[in-house]
Design an enzyme around this catalytic site. Structure first.
Site, PDB file in Angstrom:
ATOM      1  N   CYS A 104      -7.733 -32.874  16.822  1.00  0.00           N
ATOM      2  CA  CYS A 104      -7.696 -33.802  15.689  1.00  0.00           C
ATOM      3  C   CYS A 104      -8.850 -33.462  14.747  1.00  0.00           C
ATOM      4  CB  CYS A 104      -7.719 -35.255  16.156  1.00  0.00           C
ATOM      5  SG  CYS A 104      -8.968 -35.658  17.388  1.00  0.00           S
ATOM      6  N   SER A 158     -11.368 -33.257  20.027  1.00  0.00           N
ATOM      7  CA  SER A 158     -11.832 -33.600  18.674  1.00  0.00           C
ATOM      8  C   SER A 158     -12.418 -32.355  18.038  1.00  0.00           C
ATOM      9  CB  SER A 158     -12.919 -34.673  18.735  1.00  0.00           C
ATOM     10  OG  SER A 158     -14.174 -34.089  19.091  1.00  0.00           O
ATOM     11  N   ASP A 159     -12.425 -32.316  16.711  1.00  0.00           N
ATOM     12  CA  ASP A 159     -13.226 -31.289  16.057  1.00  0.00           C
ATOM     13  C   ASP A 159     -14.697 -31.596  16.391  1.00  0.00           C
ATOM     14  OD1 ASP A 159     -14.061 -29.130  14.552  1.00  0.00           O
ATOM     15  OD2 ASP A 159     -12.709 -29.561  12.899  1.00  0.00           O
ATOM     16  N   CYS A 160     -15.570 -30.600  16.223  1.00  0.00           N
ATOM     17  CA  CYS A 160     -16.926 -30.750  16.753  1.00  0.00           C
ATOM     18  C   CYS A 160     -17.743 -31.760  15.956  1.00  0.00           C
ATOM     19  CB  CYS A 160     -17.592 -29.380  16.821  1.00  0.00           C
ATOM     20  SG  CYS A 160     -16.691 -28.303  17.948  1.00  0.00           S
ATOM     21  N   ALA A 162     -16.643 -34.841  15.514  1.00  0.00           N
ATOM     22  CA  ALA A 162     -15.721 -35.731  14.792  1.00  0.00           C
ATOM     23  C   ALA A 162     -15.698 -37.159  15.338  1.00  0.00           C
ATOM     24  CB  ALA A 162     -14.307 -35.155  14.798  1.00  0.00           C
TER      25      ALA A 162
END
Ligand SMILES: *[C@@H]1O[C@H](CO)[C@@H](O)[C@H](O)[C@H]1NC(C)=O
Ligand SMILES: *[C@@H]1O[C@H](CO)[C@@H](O)[C@H](O)[C@H]1NC(C)=O
Length: 780
Positions: free
Chosen positions: A267, A300-302, A304
């Site tokens: 995401c 998750s994106d880093c 996020a």
């Protein structure tokens, strides 16, 4: 002029002789794995029993963990659990166009010090060759497994492909994508995932659900703005209509899950219509898991998760942010926000243990499917993949093949190209002509096996090729040595200018604000073109498009070539095209807009044009304004002609399910809802199209056939035209071939209505390829 295949192979062979192949050592460290058979205290656990179903094994494993152990596993750097014989695991690795070292899970500090670096994705996309995309991903997966087997990986989960739509030409990460078309991007997603994960090209074939490596489709969803005029991805709230979501932003993710069977989704940072994507239950759970049948993990994106509270203010407390994402369906955080706040979320009763267990179940299922819980994995199906597979001759050749098949010939007045190979004098001028590896590789690359600059490629053909950088300090070209470059140009028969962009101009966290060539580049081009004996050749290295209208219409610029970021052997690929050892066949996967397109705010997510407010719309599907070069544009050294050989039906009569009416711009449109048509109806209405394609020239060529459909009477809500099929074919001089396409009306001939539902509109349509058209009537 004639293509000599044997000359090509000889040259390639010579290049390979120079390649330093990796020295193999038999003493490589063991890869990390659980369930060591030599350890009787752990191997008897049910989670170690490969005969049990994976669900049962993960259930057993999760039931043995303490709360603290559980919480520690929810982040990308998962610690070991020594009492159960489980080693540490690093979820974050990258493999956008080759195994990279941008993440934390891959180390190039052992006997394996590099990996094959394929061209940046936007150039590979220009081949319109899904089997090539599959073969590249397969090679990346094999190299990844070899690196793991060699003890240089702490994980086998790769956060690629990037399947967002290249919506705006300024996007710094557009280079990472397969371009602007949802169908192309969907096919790219499926090819990449199947190749990397070890599935067959057509689907099916993995051994008991085993994964060669794990792919992750990102960034879910509508993420395509990084940092533009003070708006950044962490704050950006993308306002996306249900209609655009349904037929532009979501299809690649849908295909990735349903047809690619991806084991991961990521995401995004941005919000969509107010909701952070990682906290969106409707997106992660309802859409991906329930509607599309996703079975894998969601990362998750880093960083996020933290921003949901700290920057977006969507969650009132850190604990709320943590609870929100796990409730929405996210399983793994890239970062350490959960390390800091998950425990207190549990203590505050905001985060039920059952959600943590669900996430752990999804996570350990992946590690088991990767074969990391079966004792020493070097004995398993992928255990035989050794270090000699990394930077192998086959993979390097594939990297070369992708680069030269992707290179697009944009202009070739008076057949200036290919250049003669004998006794010419040549100057190669420009900031990208002798650039450092990073320029040719593009972002998210790892250390390449070998690196050949553009200049080296040309020097193979013309020994005394003269070089001048033209600009000071790279493509930004704030100052230029124009007079010196002109003096160099005057003295030679032919001049090749190698211009464009690099990562200092377009990359992650850096979108462009204009579409011009930077700095003094245009001035340099014009001065050199003016002074040269003959029309010059302009080569552009860039991911996103640049407005080179002036060069397009300037007679002193005979040829223009777009080479994306062509990878570690890009220098050879380009030289082979320029000197005619390879016939170019790439076609643009994105629209090249004129520079005044930047009057459109990058933040406007609308795909469809809105004439009432002068909004021009985006991509070839909806934008009708002037272009510098169109989506699909690409010349070659030969000419191809097409014909419709057969189309199994020219009338599609849908008489089942009810017919709906809607009014769009005071016009009444009759349509069927795809959701109301039975699977059998969709299947029974398939249209088989056979296209004849002929190579009318005297040299062999690879040519992608693009089959489009368009309504005779364009409407605001429907695309002006839509790609419905593509296929790359290799044709000898004079050869004619038939290529078949199967069109499903429910999939290919539909679009979304304003409610985001797929519809089939009534009306008269045209299938077309090149200038050939074939009418199809849809009656509902
Ligand atoms: C390689 O780097 C990793 C991570 O920094 C480290 O754990 C490992 O010991 C290193 N290996 C060698 C052979 O230096
Ligand atoms: C629809 O009607 C046509 C003509 O009456 C008939 O030939 C066709 O089989 C029907 N299609 C379906 C899907 O029932």
């Amino acid at each position: 002029m004639g293509l000599s295949l044997s000359a090509t192979f000889t040259f390639v062979t010579i290049i390979f002789l120079f390649l330093t192949l990796i020295a193999h050592s038999s003493s490589s460290p063991l890869p990390p794995f659980a369930c060591d058979w030599s350890n009787p205290s752990t191997r008897s656990y049910p989670f170690c029993n490969p005969k049990l179903p994976i669900t049962q094994r993960t259930k057993d494993l999760v039931s043995r963990l303490t709360l603290n152990e559980k919480l520690a596993q929810l982040v990308n750097s998962a610690p070991p659990i020594p009492r159960l014989g489980i080693p540490a695991y690093e979820w974050w690795s990258e493999a956008l166009h080759g195994v990279g070292n941008v993440g934390r899970g891959i180390f190039f500090n052992g006997t394996i010090s590099s990996a094959t670096s394929f061209p940046q994705v936007i150039l590979t996309a220009a081949t319109f060759d899904s089997h090539l995309w599959y073969r590249i991903a397969q090679a990346i997966g094999i190299e990844a497994r070899a690196i793991y087997n060699g003890g240089q990986a702490m994980g086998m989960t790769f956060w690629a492909p990037n399947i967002n739509i290249f919506r705006d030409p300024r996007w710094g990460r557009g280079q990472e994508t397969a371009g602007e078309d949802p169908m192309v991007t969907s096919n790219y997603a499926v090819s990449y995932v199947r190749g990397l994960q070890g599935d067959s090209f057509k689907g099916g074939g993995t051994f008991r659900g085993h994964l060669q490596a794990s792919a992750c489709c990102k960034h879910f969803t509508a993420y395509d703005l990084d940092n533009w005029k003070g708006v950044n991805r962490f704050h950006f709230d993308a306002q996306v209509s249900l209609q655009d979501l349904a037929d532009t932003y979501q299809p690649p993710f849908h295909s990735c899950v349903e047809k690619g069977r991806a084991s991961g989704i990521m995401c995004a940072y941005n919000r969509v219509n107010g909701v952070p994507t990682c906290a969106d239950f409707n997106l992660l759970t309802n859409t991906a898991r329930k509607q599309w049948g996703f079975r894998g993990y969601i990362a998750s994106d880093c960083g996020a998760v933290g921003i949901i509270h700290d920057q977006q203010g969507y969650a009132k407390s850190p604990e709320d942010a943590v609870a929100d994402v796990l409730k929405a369906g996210m399983d793994l955080e890239c970062g350490s926000y959960l390390t800091d706040h998950a425990k207190s979320a549990v203590l505050q009763k905001k985060l039920p243990i059952s959600l943590i267990d669900r996430a752990l179940h999804n996570l350990f299922s992946i590690r088991i499917r990767l074969g990391l819980f079966e004792g020493n994995p070097t004995k398993l199906p992928f255990g035989m993949i050794g270090p000699n597979h990394v930077c192998s001759k086959d993979h390097l050749y594939l990297s070369l093949e992708a680069a030269r098949n992707g290179i697009v010939l944009l202009k070739n007045t008076a057949s200036l190209l290919p250049l003669p190979k004998t006794s010419i004098s040549l100057a190669v001028i420009g900031p990208n002509a002798n650039a450092s590896p990073l320029t040719l590789l593009g972002n998210y690359a790892g250390p390449p096996c070998k690196y050949i600059t553009i200049l080296q490629g040309f020097q193979h053909y013309v020994k005394n090729t003269v070089f001048h950088p033209g600009c000071d300090g790279g493509p930004k070209c704030a100052s230029a040595q124009i007079d010196q470059a002109v003096e160099v140009a005057k003295k030679v028969d032919y001049v090749v200018l190698v211009m464009g962009l690099d990562q200092s101009v377009e990359r992650e966290e850096r979108d462009r604000v204009h579409l011009d060539l930077p700095g003094k580049q245009l001035e340099l081009i014009n001065s050199v073109a003016e002074a040269s004996k003959r029309p010059i050749i302009l080569v552009l290295l860039c991911g996103g498009p640049v407005d080179i209208s002036s060069a397009k219409y300037d007679n002193k610029i005979g040829s223009i070539v777009w080479a994306g970021y062509p990878g570690e052997l890009g220098g050879i690929a380009l030289a082979q095209v320029i000197f005619g050892d390879h016939n170019p066949g790439g076609r643009l996967p994105i629209t090249w807009y004129p520079k005044d397109y930047i009057k459109v705010p990058m933040t406007d997510m609308r795909m469809r044009a809105d004439p009432s407010t002068d909004y021009p719309g985006r991509t070839y599907r909806f934008y009708k304004g002037p272009t510098v070069y169109d989506f699909g544009h690409g010349l070659s050294y030969t000419k191809y002609s097409y014909q419709f050989v057969s189309v199994t039906r020219d009338k599609l009569h849908f008489n089942q399910s009810s017919t709906h009416l809607m009014v769009e711009n005071s016009e009444t449109i009759r349509y069927k809802l795809v959701s109301e048509l039975s699977e059998e109806t969709c299947q029974s209405m398939l249209v088989s199209v056979t296209i004849g394609v002929k190579n009318n020239g005297n040299i062999v060529g690879r040519h992608p056939i693009l089959l489009f459909m368009r309504p005779r009477k364009p409407r605001i809500g429907s695309p002006i035209k839509q790609l419905v099929g593509f296929e790359s074919v290799l044709l000898d001089a004079g050869e004619m071939s038939h290529v078949g396409f199967e069109l499903s009306p429910c999939e290919h001939l539909s679009r979304a209505n304003e409610g985001g539902l797929k519809i089939i509109e009534e009306g008269s349509h045209l299938l077309f390829v090149g200038d050939e058209e074939y009418p199809i009537d849809i009656i509902v």
